[in-house]
Structure formats: C-alpha cells, structure tokens
Design an enzyme around this catalytic site. Structure first.
Site, short mmCIF file in Angstrom:
data_model
loop_
_atom_site.label_atom_id
_atom_site.label_comp_id
_atom_site.label_asym_id
_atom_site.label_seq_id
_atom_site.Cartn_x
_atom_site.Cartn_y
_atom_site.Cartn_z
N ARG A 23 0.85 -1.21 0.00
CA ARG A 23 0.00 0.00 0.00
C ARG A 23 0.89 1.26 0.00
O ARG A 23 0.94 1.98 -0.99
CB ARG A 23 -0.94 -0.03 1.21
CG ARG A 23 -2.07 1.00 1.15
CD ARG A 23 -1.65 2.40 1.58
NE ARG A 23 -1.19 2.46 2.96
CZ ARG A 23 -0.65 3.54 3.50
NH1 ARG A 23 -0.49 4.65 2.80
NH2 ARG A 23 -0.23 3.53 4.76
N ASP A 24 1.62 1.49 1.08
CA ASP A 24 2.37 2.74 1.20
C ASP A 24 3.48 2.83 0.16
O ASP A 24 3.76 3.91 -0.39
CB ASP A 24 2.95 2.84 2.62
CG ASP A 24 3.19 4.26 3.08
OD1 ASP A 24 3.50 5.12 2.24
OD2 ASP A 24 3.08 4.52 4.28
N HIS A 214 4.03 3.96 12.93
CA HIS A 214 4.23 3.96 11.47
C HIS A 214 5.28 5.04 11.17
O HIS A 214 4.98 6.23 11.24
CB HIS A 214 2.90 4.24 10.79
CG HIS A 214 2.98 4.34 9.30
ND1 HIS A 214 2.68 3.29 8.46
CD2 HIS A 214 3.32 5.37 8.48
CE1 HIS A 214 2.82 3.66 7.20
NE2 HIS A 214 3.21 4.93 7.18
N HIS A 216 8.38 6.83 8.84
CA HIS A 216 9.13 7.05 7.60
C HIS A 216 10.55 7.46 8.00
O HIS A 216 10.80 7.88 9.13
CB HIS A 216 8.44 8.11 6.74
CG HIS A 216 7.20 7.57 6.08
ND1 HIS A 216 7.15 7.29 4.74
CD2 HIS A 216 5.99 7.21 6.58
CE1 HIS A 216 5.95 6.80 4.44
NE2 HIS A 216 5.23 6.74 5.54
N CYS A 247 3.62 9.45 1.15
CA CYS A 247 2.29 9.94 0.80
C CYS A 247 2.41 10.92 -0.36
O CYS A 247 3.13 11.90 -0.27
CB CYS A 247 1.67 10.64 2.01
SG CYS A 247 0.09 11.42 1.62
N ASN A 256 9.12 4.55 3.90
CA ASN A 256 8.96 3.98 5.24
C ASN A 256 10.28 3.39 5.71
O ASN A 256 11.16 3.07 4.91
CB ASN A 256 7.96 2.82 5.21
CG ASN A 256 6.54 3.27 4.98
OD1 ASN A 256 5.79 3.47 5.92
ND2 ASN A 256 6.18 3.45 3.71
N1 COA Z 1 -12.80 4.72 -4.13
C1 COA Z 1 -13.09 4.91 -5.44
N2 COA Z 1 -13.66 6.02 -5.92
C2 COA Z 1 -13.97 6.97 -5.02
C3 COA Z 1 -13.69 6.83 -3.65
C4 COA Z 1 -13.08 5.65 -3.21
N3 COA Z 1 -12.76 5.45 -1.93
N4 COA Z 1 -14.09 7.93 -3.03
C5 COA Z 1 -14.61 8.77 -3.95
N5 COA Z 1 -14.53 8.17 -5.16
C6 COA Z 1 -14.96 8.71 -6.44
C7 COA Z 1 -16.38 9.20 -6.40
O1 COA Z 1 -17.27 8.18 -6.68
C8 COA Z 1 -16.36 10.26 -7.46
O2 COA Z 1 -16.40 9.63 -8.72
P1 COA Z 1 -17.13 10.31 -9.97
O3 COA Z 1 -16.38 11.58 -10.24
O4 COA Z 1 -16.99 9.29 -11.06
O5 COA Z 1 -18.53 10.54 -9.52
C9 COA Z 1 -14.98 10.87 -7.31
O6 COA Z 1 -14.16 9.87 -6.70
C10 COA Z 1 -14.97 12.11 -6.45
O7 COA Z 1 -15.65 11.81 -5.25
P2 COA Z 1 -15.62 12.80 -3.97
O8 COA Z 1 -16.38 12.17 -2.85
O9 COA Z 1 -16.01 14.18 -4.42
O10 COA Z 1 -14.14 12.71 -3.57
P3 COA Z 1 -13.04 13.81 -3.65
O11 COA Z 1 -12.70 14.13 -5.05
O12 COA Z 1 -13.37 14.90 -2.71
O13 COA Z 1 -11.78 12.99 -3.04
C11 COA Z 1 -11.06 11.22 -1.60
C12 COA Z 1 -11.81 12.52 -1.73
C13 COA Z 1 -10.88 10.91 -0.14
C14 COA Z 1 -11.84 10.10 -2.24
C15 COA Z 1 -9.72 11.33 -2.32
O14 COA Z 1 -9.11 12.51 -1.94
C16 COA Z 1 -8.81 10.17 -2.00
O15 COA Z 1 -8.98 9.07 -2.50
N6 COA Z 1 -7.79 10.40 -1.15
C17 COA Z 1 -6.88 9.37 -0.73
C18 COA Z 1 -5.50 9.84 -0.95
C19 COA Z 1 -4.49 8.78 -0.62
O16 COA Z 1 -4.60 7.64 -1.01
N7 COA Z 1 -3.43 9.19 0.08
C20 COA Z 1 -2.36 8.34 0.42
C21 COA Z 1 -2.68 7.38 1.51
S1 COA Z 1 -2.60 8.14 3.09
ZN ZN Z 2 3.18 6.12 5.46
#
Ligand code: COA
Ligand code: ZN
Length: 314
Positions: A23-24, A214, A216, A247, A256
């Site tokens: 994942r990370d 956790h 890094h 991240c 990490n």
């Molecule tokens: N898995 C898949 N698709 C997702 C989702 C998820 N967990 N969460 C939201 N989506 C999709 C929505 O369905 C939407 O799709 P569409 O445009 O086709 O309708 C789109 O993403 C936007 O949804 P929204 O709720 O408005 O999300 P957002 O754009 O505000 O983004 C997060 C919020 C949390 C989903 C996004 O910022 C994210 O995935 N962040 C994680 C970042 C990460 O992995 N960081 C590293 C690990 S710590």
């Molecule tokens: Zn991390």
C-alpha cells in the site's frame, strides 16, 4: 543518567511487524505497476511469516491511479492467503464498501492530526473525516476498523503537531469502537525527543489499546524512534520492504522504515518478530528489477559481518 535508562532487558520480548509496502510503497511509485507484479510480490511476502499485511488502498483512482486495481489485488490475496490478516486503507465510506466487498479483514481508516494535511489528502476537515469514520464503523459488519493518524508529529504545512491533537483523535476513534490506532510520522521528520513526548502521553492515556507506530525514514531517524518506542513498551511497527513509501500528498515524504532493517534491528535487540528475514531480503533485492525503483534500505547492500566493517579494503 542511571544505568537503568538503558535496561535492554526491559524491552518487549516480541514485537509485531506489519508489512505495508503493497500500500504505502506502491502508492508512491509513479509508473503503473502491473497487477500481476503486485500479486507476485504479495505472494512472496505472504511466505515470510507476517500475521498482518496492508494489501492495498481503496481510494479514488483519480487521486491515486496506482491503486485502481485494489479490488482485484485484495480478492486474489484473500483467496490464496486467508490466514493472514488483510488490511485495506480507506479514506471514506465508499472505500470501506469497496474493501469489504473485495474481502478485506480490516479497514484502516486514514485521517490526519493536522487540518491542512487532512484537506490535501482527503479533501475534508478533521471533523468531517471523523463523521466519515463513524459511517465506516456502521458499515463494517464483523470486520475490524483500525485508524491511522497521519502527520502525528509534524505536518509538511503546519509544522509541529501538538500531542493533544493526536490524543483527541485516538479518543474519538476508540469511542467509536475502533480496534486499534496507528500513530504515523508521515513525513519522517520526528526525532526521539518528540516521539517520546507524544508516545508517552498516548500510553498514559490509553495503556491497553493496540497502538502501532508507522515511521518514515526521511531523516534517518526511524530506528532511533523505534528504540524510543520500544523503551516505552510499544510492540507493533509498520515496515515496508525495500524502504519504499511516501504519501503523494505530503511534500518531502520519503520511504517507510524498511522491513528488512526493522526486523534485523529488532532481532538483534533480542525482540522476536516471527518474520523470516532471508525471505524479506529476497523480496527486497528483487524490487529494482521488478518495479524499476531503487532500494531505500541498508541491509540488502550490506556485506556480511565477516567481510564488512571500517577499514575493510574489499
Ligand atoms: N474509491 C473509489 N472512488 C472513489 C472513492 C473511493 N474510496 N471515493 C470517492 N470516489 C470517487 C467518487 O465516486 C467520485 O467519482 P465520480 O467523479 O466518477 O462521480 C470521485 O471519486 C470524487 O468523489 P468525492 O467524494 O467528491 O471525492 P473527492 O474528489 O473529494 O476525493 C477522496 C476525496 C478521499 C476520495 C480522495 O481525496 C482520496 O482518495 N484520497 C486518498 C488519498 C491517498 O490515497 N493518500 C495516500 C494514503 S494516506
Ligand atoms: Zn506512510
């Protein structure tokens, strides 16, 4: 300083090492990794004795395209390695629903102690993420929810994080019925004094809960921070094979602490991990060829103790 300050016999006899590279580590590799490569690496890691592996994350593919194949990777892992606890990182309820249908055992809900990083990473305020966590807890059925508190020591945007912010989030998570918490040095700038300050407060407030560290290794202090935590009685640590990780929404974050360096460190301190170091090393050594990224760890390149050392001309 009294001799008891370095009483190594007081360290935990065993510690759990949780592998998080799939994942990370993978989330920070820019070039798409073929799903078959991810699965092959997970298969090899599954043979190394980990009780828990963070298999993938169910995040927006728009935010992290590398994780678009999360459902396939998770389903394959659970089909083949059902005895290992398969963790899925999720930032919201939609991620939790996807992870549960793919067969994840544990949902690792991520939110940050700092408002600015939480907004960068999840586009929510901390309070909104806590509401989302409540929804995830409602959805979980008989599965576990674990919470990762990112930027628990320092934030790339706000600087030093007050331990009270971390304590507050842990308290809220536990009151929702979460089974454990990770305290994350997301950008790898924590040092032993800061780690001691925050982690001793966490232990005092929550003496019995499962708390994972956790780390890094951006500034090379991850093992010093590990030792600090061990002296406070912490006995669960994340590691990423090869030292991959970071991240994408935290500028300056390096990898990490590597699982191989962490396991070697713990075992040499007499802290048993149950992890087969030779198997982890074999996976690590394959990473540059398989994923096209360099290793960020010490042990794979180290000569044996018989031939290495200062003054060696070899
Ligand atoms: N898995 C898949 N698709 C997702 C989702 C998820 N967990 N969460 C939201 N989506 C999709 C929505 O369905 C939407 O799709 P569409 O445009 O086709 O309708 C789109 O993403 C936007 O949804 P929204 O709720 O408005 O999300 P957002 O754009 O505000 O983004 C997060 C919020 C949390 C989903 C996004 O910022 C994210 O995935 N962040 C994680 C970042 C990460 O992995 N960081 C590293 C690990 S710590
Ligand atoms: Zn991390």
């Amino acid at each position: 300083m009294s001799p008891s300050d370095f009483d190594f016999s007081s360290l935990p006899r065993r510690a759990e090492v949780i592998e998080v590279c799939p994942r990370d580590g993978f989330q920070n590799v820019r070039v798409p990794i073929p799903t078959s490569e991810k699965i092959a690496m997970l298969d090899a890691l599954a043979e190394a004795g980990f009780r828990t592996i963070e298999v993938t994350s169910f995040v927006s593919p728009g935010a992290v395209p590398q994780m678009a194949d999360a459902a396939e990777v998770m389903a394959d892992f659970k089909r083949k390695h059902g005895a290992i606890e398969a963790v899925a990182l999720v930032p919201n309820a939609k991620g939790a629903e996807r992870a549960l249908s793919a067969g994840a055992d544990t949902l690792n809900f991520v939110l940050s102690a700092s408002e600015s990083h939480n907004r960068e990473n999840t586009r929510r305020t901390v309070e909104e993420s806590l509401s989302e966590l409540a929804e995830v807890c409602r959805l979980r059925g008989n599965k576990k929810v674990h919470v990762s508190v990112a930027t628990a020591f320092y934030c790339p945007f706000e600087g030093e994080i007050a331990k009270e912010s971390v304590l507050k989030i842990i308290g809220r998570a536990l009151s929702l019925g979460c089974g454990g918490v990770s305290v994350a040095d997301t950008i790898g700038t924590a040092h032993p004094v800061k780690v001691h300050d925050t982690l001793s407060a966490v232990r005092k407030e929550y003496p019995r809960e499962r708390i994972v560290l956790h780390l890094h290794d951006t500034q090379g202090m991850a093992l010093a921070n590990t030792l600090t935590a061990l002296f406070l009685g912490y006995d669960a640590f994340d590691g990423a094979v090869g030292g991959l990780g970071g991240c994408p929404f935290a500028p300056g974050a390096a990898g990490n602490v590597s699982t191989e360096d962490l396991v070697n460190f713990l075992e040499r301190l007499g802290v048993k991990t149950g992890v087969d170091l030779a198997k982890v090393l074999a996976v690590a050594r394959g990473i540059p060829g398989r994923l096209g990224v360099p290793l960020c760890s010490h042990l794979p390149g180290a000569k044996s103790s018989a031939s290495a050392g200062c003054g060696s001309s070899a």
